[in-house]
Design an enzyme around this catalytic site. Structure first.
Site, PDB file in Angstrom:
ATOM      1  N   CYS A  13      45.597  34.692  10.219  1.00 16.79           N
ATOM      2  CA  CYS A  13      46.010  33.260  10.292  1.00 16.79           C
ATOM      3  C   CYS A  13      45.557  32.687   9.387  1.00 16.79           C
ATOM      4  CB  CYS A  13      45.388  32.755  11.844  1.00 16.79           C
ATOM      5  SG  CYS A  13      45.737  31.049  11.981  1.00 16.79           S
ATOM      6  N   CYS A  16      42.929  29.645  10.542  1.00 21.68           N
ATOM      7  CA  CYS A  16      41.687  30.481  11.005  1.00 21.68           C
ATOM      8  C   CYS A  16      41.196  30.584   9.489  1.00 21.68           C
ATOM      9  CB  CYS A  16      41.871  31.635  11.503  1.00 21.68           C
ATOM     10  SG  CYS A  16      42.458  31.596  13.252  1.00 21.68           S
ATOM     11  N   HIS A  55      41.418  29.996  17.811  1.00 23.38           N
ATOM     12  CA  HIS A  55      42.865  30.328  17.475  1.00 23.38           C
ATOM     13  C   HIS A  55      43.566  30.200  18.975  1.00 23.38           C
ATOM     14  CE1 HIS A  55      46.145  32.196  15.469  1.00 23.38           C
ATOM     15  NE2 HIS A  55      46.451  32.901  16.723  1.00 23.38           N
ATOM     16  N   GLY A  99      60.446  24.899  15.008  1.00 21.39           N
ATOM     17  CA  GLY A  99      59.893  24.441  13.771  1.00 21.39           C
ATOM     18  C   GLY A  99      58.427  24.767  13.406  1.00 21.39           C
ATOM     19  N   THR A 101      55.849  26.980  11.925  1.00 24.70           N
ATOM     20  CA  THR A 101      55.829  27.967  10.685  1.00 24.70           C
ATOM     21  C   THR A 101      54.288  28.848  11.015  1.00 24.70           C
ATOM     22  OG1 THR A 101      55.204  26.568   9.372  1.00 24.70           O
ATOM     23  CG2 THR A 101      57.424  26.976   9.555  1.00 24.70           C
ATOM     24  N   HIS A 106      48.671  23.319  16.028  1.00 29.62           N
ATOM     25  CA  HIS A 106      48.449  22.215  15.412  1.00 29.62           C
ATOM     26  C   HIS A 106      49.162  20.923  15.363  1.00 29.62           C
ATOM     27  CE1 HIS A 106      51.361  24.594  13.139  1.00 29.62           C
ATOM     28  NE2 HIS A 106      51.847  23.287  12.675  1.00 29.62           N
ATOM     29  N   HIS A 108      50.602  17.551  14.296  1.00 26.26           N
ATOM     30  CA  HIS A 108      50.941  16.858  13.183  1.00 26.26           C
ATOM     31  C   HIS A 108      50.767  15.192  13.554  1.00 26.26           C
ATOM     32  CE1 HIS A 108      53.356  19.805  10.956  1.00 26.26           C
ATOM     33  NE2 HIS A 108      53.651  20.312  12.337  1.00 26.26           N
TER      34      HIS A 108
END
Length: 120
Positions: A13, A16, A55, A99, A101, A106, A108
């Site tokens: 990842c 990570c 993770h 969306g 990816t 996470h 935004h």
């Protein structure tokens, strides 16, 4: 890193690897539970990602730890307060068609001016 960090890390990842310091990032916040760093392809004047150190695939997995989810949102607010006027949009993309990816949850944080309807 403690054993919990190691147990909740995916060696393939990219986030990570950023958390571990193996890939450089422009960190704007860091604590024992999350890091926040500037997005490489900003969609707003302030575009920061808040990433749990553990993770978790997406926000539905993050919701299994309500305290970590709440902390992620609190850090997002702190970032928006420090880097903009405190107003912000918080977006979690969940799934490829939505969306997402990078499949490490996470948030935004988008701020720094009037955001248009439908942006991100």
């Amino acid at each position: 890193m403690g054993s919990t960090d190691t147990e909740h890390r995916d060696p393939d990842c990219v986030f990570c690897k950023i958390v571990a310091g193996e890939i450089p990032s422009e960190r704007v916040h860091e604590d024992e539970r999350v890091i926040a760093f500037a997005d490489l392809h900003p969609q707003a004047p302030v575009h920061v990602l808040v990433v749990p150190r553990e993770h978790r695939r997406d926000v539905t997995e993050l919701a299994a730890d309500p305290a970590l989810l709440a902390h992620t949102v609190q850090v997002a607010a702190q970032v928006a307060g420090a880097r903009a006027d405190g107003d912000f949009r918080l977006v979690f993309n969940t799934g490829e068609s939505a969306g997402q990816t990078v499949f490490h949850v996470h948030a935004h944080v988008l701020a720094g001016g009037k955001l248009a309807e439908g942006e991100l």
